[in-house]
Design a protein around this motif. Sequence first.
Motif, short mmCIF file in Angstrom:
data_model
loop_
_atom_site.label_atom_id
_atom_site.label_comp_id
_atom_site.label_asym_id
_atom_site.label_seq_id
_atom_site.Cartn_x
_atom_site.Cartn_y
_atom_site.Cartn_z
N UNK A 334 1.81 11.90 21.98
CA UNK A 334 2.48 10.80 21.29
C UNK A 334 3.17 9.92 22.33
N UNK A 335 3.48 8.70 21.94
CA UNK A 335 4.26 7.79 22.76
C UNK A 335 5.57 7.47 22.06
N UNK A 336 6.68 7.55 22.83
CA UNK A 336 7.99 7.24 22.28
C UNK A 336 8.66 6.21 23.19
N UNK A 337 9.55 5.46 22.60
CA UNK A 337 10.34 4.49 23.35
C UNK A 337 11.67 5.11 23.73
N UNK A 338 11.94 5.21 25.03
CA UNK A 338 13.21 5.73 25.54
C UNK A 338 13.85 4.64 26.39
N UNK A 339 14.94 4.09 25.91
CA UNK A 339 15.63 3.00 26.61
C UNK A 339 14.68 1.82 26.89
N UNK A 340 13.84 1.54 25.91
CA UNK A 340 12.92 0.42 26.04
C UNK A 340 11.68 0.70 26.85
N UNK A 341 11.56 1.92 27.38
CA UNK A 341 10.42 2.27 28.20
C UNK A 341 9.51 3.25 27.45
N UNK A 342 8.20 3.08 27.62
CA UNK A 342 7.23 4.01 27.00
C UNK A 342 7.26 5.35 27.70
N UNK A 343 7.16 6.41 26.92
CA UNK A 343 7.15 7.77 27.49
C UNK A 343 6.12 8.58 26.71
N UNK A 344 5.22 9.24 27.43
CA UNK A 344 4.22 10.11 26.80
C UNK A 344 4.83 11.47 26.50
N UNK A 345 4.49 11.99 25.33
CA UNK A 345 4.98 13.31 24.93
C UNK A 345 3.80 14.16 24.45
N UNK A 346 3.76 15.39 24.92
CA UNK A 346 2.82 16.36 24.36
C UNK A 346 3.50 17.05 23.20
N UNK A 361 6.89 21.01 17.74
CA UNK A 361 7.68 20.78 18.95
C UNK A 361 7.20 19.50 19.62
N UNK A 362 8.10 18.85 20.40
CA UNK A 362 7.73 17.65 21.15
C UNK A 362 8.40 16.39 20.67
N UNK A 363 8.86 16.36 19.43
CA UNK A 363 9.54 15.19 18.89
C UNK A 363 10.81 15.64 18.17
N UNK A 364 11.84 14.77 18.26
CA UNK A 364 13.11 15.07 17.63
C UNK A 364 13.47 13.97 16.65
N UNK A 365 14.24 14.32 15.61
CA UNK A 365 14.66 13.30 14.65
C UNK A 365 15.43 12.18 15.35
N UNK A 366 15.18 10.94 14.94
CA UNK A 366 15.88 9.79 15.50
C UNK A 366 15.13 9.10 16.62
N UNK A 367 14.17 9.76 17.24
CA UNK A 367 13.41 9.13 18.32
C UNK A 367 12.48 8.05 17.76
N UNK A 368 12.20 7.03 18.64
CA UNK A 368 11.34 5.93 18.24
C UNK A 368 9.89 6.26 18.59
N UNK A 369 9.10 6.55 17.59
CA UNK A 369 7.69 6.86 17.79
C UNK A 369 6.89 5.57 17.73
N UNK A 370 6.05 5.35 18.73
CA UNK A 370 5.21 4.16 18.77
C UNK A 370 3.99 4.39 17.89
N UNK A 371 3.85 3.54 16.88
CA UNK A 371 2.70 3.64 15.98
C UNK A 371 1.52 2.85 16.52
N UNK A 372 1.80 1.66 17.10
CA UNK A 372 0.75 0.84 17.70
C UNK A 372 1.40 -0.12 18.67
N UNK A 373 0.61 -0.59 19.66
CA UNK A 373 1.11 -1.53 20.68
C UNK A 373 0.03 -2.53 20.98
N UNK A 374 0.38 -3.87 20.94
CA UNK A 374 -0.58 -4.90 21.25
C UNK A 374 0.13 -6.11 21.83
N UNK A 375 -0.58 -6.92 22.65
CA UNK A 375 -0.01 -8.10 23.28
C UNK A 375 0.12 -9.21 22.26
#
Length: 393
Positions: A334-346, A361-375
């Motif tokens: 998965x990809x999450x946003x941490x302080x505005x930066x993309x971070x990969x999570x297994x 395991x790998x995700x916690x409540x409140x984290x920003x999960x990236x659903x999709x990203x496009x320019x």
Amino acid sequence: MAQLDLRRPARKLGRKGWWLLGALLVLAAAIWWLLPRSAPAPTRLTQKVALGRLEKTVTAQGSLAPRDYVDVGAQVSGQISKVYVAVGQQVRKGQLLVQIDPEAYQTKVDSDHAAVDDLIAQREKQTVSLALARQQLVRQQGLRQLDATSQEALESAQAEHDTAQAGLQSLAAQIAKARATLQGDQLSLKYTRIFAPIDGTVVSQTYLQGQTINSSQTAPTILRVARLDPMTVEAQVAEADIPQLKPGMRAWFTTLGDSQTRHQATVRQIKPTPVTTNDVVLYTVLLDVANPGQSLMINMTAQVFFLIDSVAGVPVVPLAALKPLALDGRHYRAQVLVNGQLQNRDVEVRLATRSQAAIASGLKPGEELVLSSQSSGKRSNSNSGMPPPPPGG
């Protein structure tokens, strides 16, 4: 000192001057096109990770039917003279439901009584005859010992005695037969009164008062009495889903008229013989459901959900936001946003449906999960394309 004569008109550009001006414009456009520009910031669709509940189910269509019911039929033929109940009426076991005209059967019973009485009278007469024949035989036997009668007279007395005794035995058999006939006709007379076999509700009526029924070949059904609590859901399940089901497992269903209410049920039986509809093999699965208020009615359409697995109190996210890392259906990225930066999570998936996943395991409540990203822009810096044509010609 020479002075500029402002009244003198400016020199006109010649053909060569115009070509030079056009070349300068083309050069300026090419330089603008090739200048490096920063790529537009991508637009990301995100979702906050939240705790939830996820259920994995197998769905099927079904209909409701009473679990316990009895088709009340007629064991004798005749005209229905009286129906004492109506469809929808509650009845108790032993309550009179239907009366078939008893006159013909009562006549048979009366005739049988008379026949039995006549045979009993004949038996009494034959008993007297046998007693007389026995006395005659004893007398002839005594006289024969004294040689006071002939052997022929003794044999005649013996024959009369045996005949009287056989006649008495025959009458006894006839009386037994007549009594059996009487018993059968009394039973037929009893069958003209039809009683409720169980406590329940009259749910259907096939014959009406005044109609004639014929039971000579099959027992016709007049009424159906059913218990409406509990009810049974008869669900048609595709053969591909049957291996996941077993008796005793939990399920729930909604009805066509109330899709918001979940009715809890339990699998009672999986019938082994399938039915084929439009080349699709379906197995009938029976589920029991309590119906204390009798809000569930016969033949209601049910959308059934068999509960294969469930989990609660874990992060639940859209499955489309995860990228599989293995074929085991458990390990994803998965990809999450941490302080505005993309971070990969297994991440490890505890349970997944076609659209959602419960995260072990790998995700916690409140984290920003990236659903999709496009320019947000249509073009990034590139040197591969031709510059636009110059203005003019």
